[in-house]
Design a protein around this motif. Structure first.
Motif, PDB file in Angstrom:
ATOM      1  N   THR A 114       5.693   4.949  -7.286  1.00  0.00           N
ATOM      2  CA  THR A 114       6.520   4.458  -6.188  1.00  0.00           C
ATOM      3  C   THR A 114       5.640   3.994  -5.035  1.00  0.00           C
ATOM      4  O   THR A 114       4.701   4.673  -4.651  1.00  0.00           O
ATOM      5  CB  THR A 114       7.478   5.567  -5.715  1.00  0.00           C
ATOM      6  OG1 THR A 114       8.203   6.041  -6.849  1.00  0.00           O
ATOM      7  CG2 THR A 114       8.447   5.059  -4.664  1.00  0.00           C
ATOM      8  N   GLY A 115       5.935   2.829  -4.522  1.00  0.00           N
ATOM      9  CA  GLY A 115       5.154   2.268  -3.420  1.00  0.00           C
ATOM     10  C   GLY A 115       4.168   1.219  -3.877  1.00  0.00           C
ATOM     11  O   GLY A 115       3.748   0.373  -3.092  1.00  0.00           O
TER      12      GLY A 115
ATOM     13  N   GLN B  63      -2.844   8.897  -6.390  1.00  0.00           N
ATOM     14  CA  GLN B  63      -3.066   9.056  -4.956  1.00  0.00           C
ATOM     15  C   GLN B  63      -3.168  10.531  -4.550  1.00  0.00           C
ATOM     16  O   GLN B  63      -2.570  10.974  -3.571  1.00  0.00           O
ATOM     17  CB  GLN B  63      -1.980   8.331  -4.152  1.00  0.00           C
ATOM     18  CG  GLN B  63      -2.135   6.833  -4.168  1.00  0.00           C
ATOM     19  CD  GLN B  63      -0.876   6.112  -4.596  1.00  0.00           C
ATOM     20  OE1 GLN B  63      -0.957   5.299  -5.475  1.00  0.00           O
ATOM     21  NE2 GLN B  63       0.251   6.385  -4.002  1.00  0.00           N
TER      22      GLN B  63
ATOM     23  N   ASN C 200      -2.970  12.304  -1.005  1.00  0.00           N
ATOM     24  CA  ASN C 200      -2.493  11.184  -0.177  1.00  0.00           C
ATOM     25  C   ASN C 200      -3.557  10.125   0.079  1.00  0.00           C
ATOM     26  O   ASN C 200      -3.637   9.552   1.165  1.00  0.00           O
ATOM     27  CB  ASN C 200      -1.896  11.698   1.131  1.00  0.00           C
ATOM     28  CG  ASN C 200      -0.730  12.622   0.871  1.00  0.00           C
ATOM     29  OD1 ASN C 200       0.104  12.361   0.008  1.00  0.00           O
ATOM     30  ND2 ASN C 200      -0.675  13.724   1.588  1.00  0.00           N
TER      31      ASN C 200
ATOM     32  N   THR D 185       0.848  -1.193   0.000  1.00  0.00           N
ATOM     33  CA  THR D 185       0.000   0.000   0.000  1.00  0.00           C
ATOM     34  C   THR D 185       0.882   1.240   0.000  1.00  0.00           C
ATOM     35  O   THR D 185       2.042   1.200   0.405  1.00  0.00           O
ATOM     36  CB  THR D 185      -0.922   0.038   1.238  1.00  0.00           C
ATOM     37  OG1 THR D 185      -0.112   0.073   2.414  1.00  0.00           O
ATOM     38  CG2 THR D 185      -1.837  -1.173   1.282  1.00  0.00           C
ATOM     39  N   ASP D 186       0.309   2.335  -0.463  1.00  0.00           N
ATOM     40  CA  ASP D 186       1.030   3.604  -0.488  1.00  0.00           C
ATOM     41  C   ASP D 186       0.014   4.730  -0.339  1.00  0.00           C
ATOM     42  O   ASP D 186      -1.035   4.710  -0.988  1.00  0.00           O
ATOM     43  CB  ASP D 186       1.795   3.751  -1.802  1.00  0.00           C
ATOM     44  CG  ASP D 186       2.640   5.014  -1.833  1.00  0.00           C
ATOM     45  OD1 ASP D 186       3.399   5.244  -0.873  1.00  0.00           O
ATOM     46  OD2 ASP D 186       2.547   5.753  -2.828  1.00  0.00           O
ATOM     47  N   GLU D 187       0.314   5.681   0.514  1.00  0.00           N
ATOM     48  CA  GLU D 187      -0.579   6.823   0.729  1.00  0.00           C
ATOM     49  C   GLU D 187       0.127   8.147   0.474  1.00  0.00           C
ATOM     50  O   GLU D 187      -0.173   9.142   1.113  1.00  0.00           O
ATOM     51  CB  GLU D 187      -1.127   6.800   2.157  1.00  0.00           C
ATOM     52  CG  GLU D 187      -2.074   5.657   2.429  1.00  0.00           C
ATOM     53  CD  GLU D 187      -2.666   5.731   3.829  1.00  0.00           C
ATOM     54  OE1 GLU D 187      -3.431   6.677   4.098  1.00  0.00           O
ATOM     55  OE2 GLU D 187      -2.364   4.833   4.635  1.00  0.00           O
ATOM     56  N   THR D 188       1.049   8.139  -0.470  1.00  0.00           N
ATOM     57  CA  THR D 188       1.785   9.353  -0.802  1.00  0.00           C
ATOM     58  C   THR D 188       1.392   9.804  -2.201  1.00  0.00           C
ATOM     59  O   THR D 188       1.407   9.013  -3.140  1.00  0.00           O
ATOM     60  CB  THR D 188       3.302   9.095  -0.743  1.00  0.00           C
ATOM     61  OG1 THR D 188       3.639   8.625   0.564  1.00  0.00           O
ATOM     62  CG2 THR D 188       4.080  10.361  -1.060  1.00  0.00           C
TER      63      THR D 188
ATOM     64  N   THR E  85      -5.923   2.797  -7.318  1.00  0.00           N
ATOM     65  CA  THR E  85      -5.365   4.084  -6.932  1.00  0.00           C
ATOM     66  C   THR E  85      -6.352   5.170  -7.358  1.00  0.00           C
ATOM     67  O   THR E  85      -7.415   4.864  -7.903  1.00  0.00           O
ATOM     68  CB  THR E  85      -3.962   4.312  -7.545  1.00  0.00           C
ATOM     69  OG1 THR E  85      -3.410   5.509  -6.991  1.00  0.00           O
ATOM     70  CG2 THR E  85      -4.001   4.396  -9.048  1.00  0.00           C
TER      71      THR E  85
ATOM     72  N   ARG F 205       1.717  11.010  -5.763  1.00  0.00           N
ATOM     73  CA  ARG F 205       2.788  10.869  -6.758  1.00  0.00           C
ATOM     74  C   ARG F 205       2.367  11.630  -8.003  1.00  0.00           C
ATOM     75  O   ARG F 205       1.197  11.584  -8.395  1.00  0.00           O
ATOM     76  CB  ARG F 205       3.025   9.414  -7.122  1.00  0.00           C
ATOM     77  CG  ARG F 205       3.161   8.455  -5.953  1.00  0.00           C
ATOM     78  CD  ARG F 205       4.446   8.645  -5.197  1.00  0.00           C
ATOM     79  NE  ARG F 205       4.525   7.679  -4.091  1.00  0.00           N
ATOM     80  CZ  ARG F 205       5.519   7.608  -3.256  1.00  0.00           C
ATOM     81  NH1 ARG F 205       6.533   8.444  -3.369  1.00  0.00           N
ATOM     82  NH2 ARG F 205       5.521   6.722  -2.289  1.00  0.00           N
TER      83      ARG F 205
ATOM     84  N   THR G  58      -3.267   0.647  -3.576  1.00  0.00           N
ATOM     85  CA  THR G  58      -2.915  -0.727  -3.216  1.00  0.00           C
ATOM     86  C   THR G  58      -2.560  -1.525  -4.459  1.00  0.00           C
ATOM     87  O   THR G  58      -3.080  -1.262  -5.549  1.00  0.00           O
ATOM     88  CB  THR G  58      -4.072  -1.454  -2.502  1.00  0.00           C
ATOM     89  OG1 THR G  58      -5.171  -1.593  -3.410  1.00  0.00           O
ATOM     90  CG2 THR G  58      -4.531  -0.726  -1.264  1.00  0.00           C
TER      91      THR G  58
END
Length: 171
Positions: free
Chosen positions: A60-61, A156, A159, A44-47, A81, A49, A163
């Motif tokens: 990334t992520g 994202q 933020n 998972t990533d919550e940044t 996303t 991009r 996933t």
């Protein structure tokens, strides 16, 4: 009202096997067929991009590695996303890769697209059933690009959660 005659197997079988007949009353134990989920890997990533590139760039992520247990296994890749095209007109594309191979649509490599027209945001859901034909470690990842116009493509936005999940499916 006839009699049923079966020949019972000589063993008790093993865990996961089922009882089958050959059509003539002889029973035996057999291994279950394919379609079982053998392993699951997720990231998972919550940044937020962003990119202005017209070439695909990694989100990334949103990258995972999996080592299939058999060359006949399939890998189900699912990625979610939020896509966003910036304040100026900019279309954006989203896709998935197996190592360096784009597994998106043939020809374009694109799985999802956002057509920009001043602050367009949408949910991006990408799913591919892949046949990697390997037992080596394999990396799946999401990528995006600005496909036309000017401005910025974003994943994202604000933020939000992105996933990626891969599942090895037995043959």
């Amino acid at each position: 009202s006839g009699n049923l005659n079966f020949t019972l197997p000589s063993s008790t079988g093993t865990n996961g096997q089922f009882l089958q007949t050959n059509g003539s009353g002889v029973l035996s134990f057999a291994d279950a067929g394919g379609g079982k989920v053998l392993q699951v890997v997720t990231a998972t990533d919550e940044t937020e991009r962003s990119t202005t590139s017209t070439s695909f760039s990694d989100i990334t992520g949103l990258s995972v590695a999996i080592t299939p247990s058999a060359t006949s296994s399939k890998v189900l890749v699912m990625c979610n996303t939020t896509g966003y095209s910036g304040n100026t007109v900019a279309d954006s594309d989203y896709t998935l890769l197996r190592d360096s191979t784009n597994i998106g649509a043939s020809g374009t490599g694109v799985i999802a697209k956002i057509f920009g027209a001043n602050d367009i945001k949408g949910s991006i859901a990408m799913t591919v059933l892949d046949s990697p034909s390997t037992t080596s470690a394999t990396t799946y990842k999401a990528q995006f690009r600005r496909s036309s116009g000017s401005g910025t493509a974003t994943a994202q936005k604000n933020n939000t959660l992105g996933t990626i999940t891969v599942m090895e499916i037995g043959a």
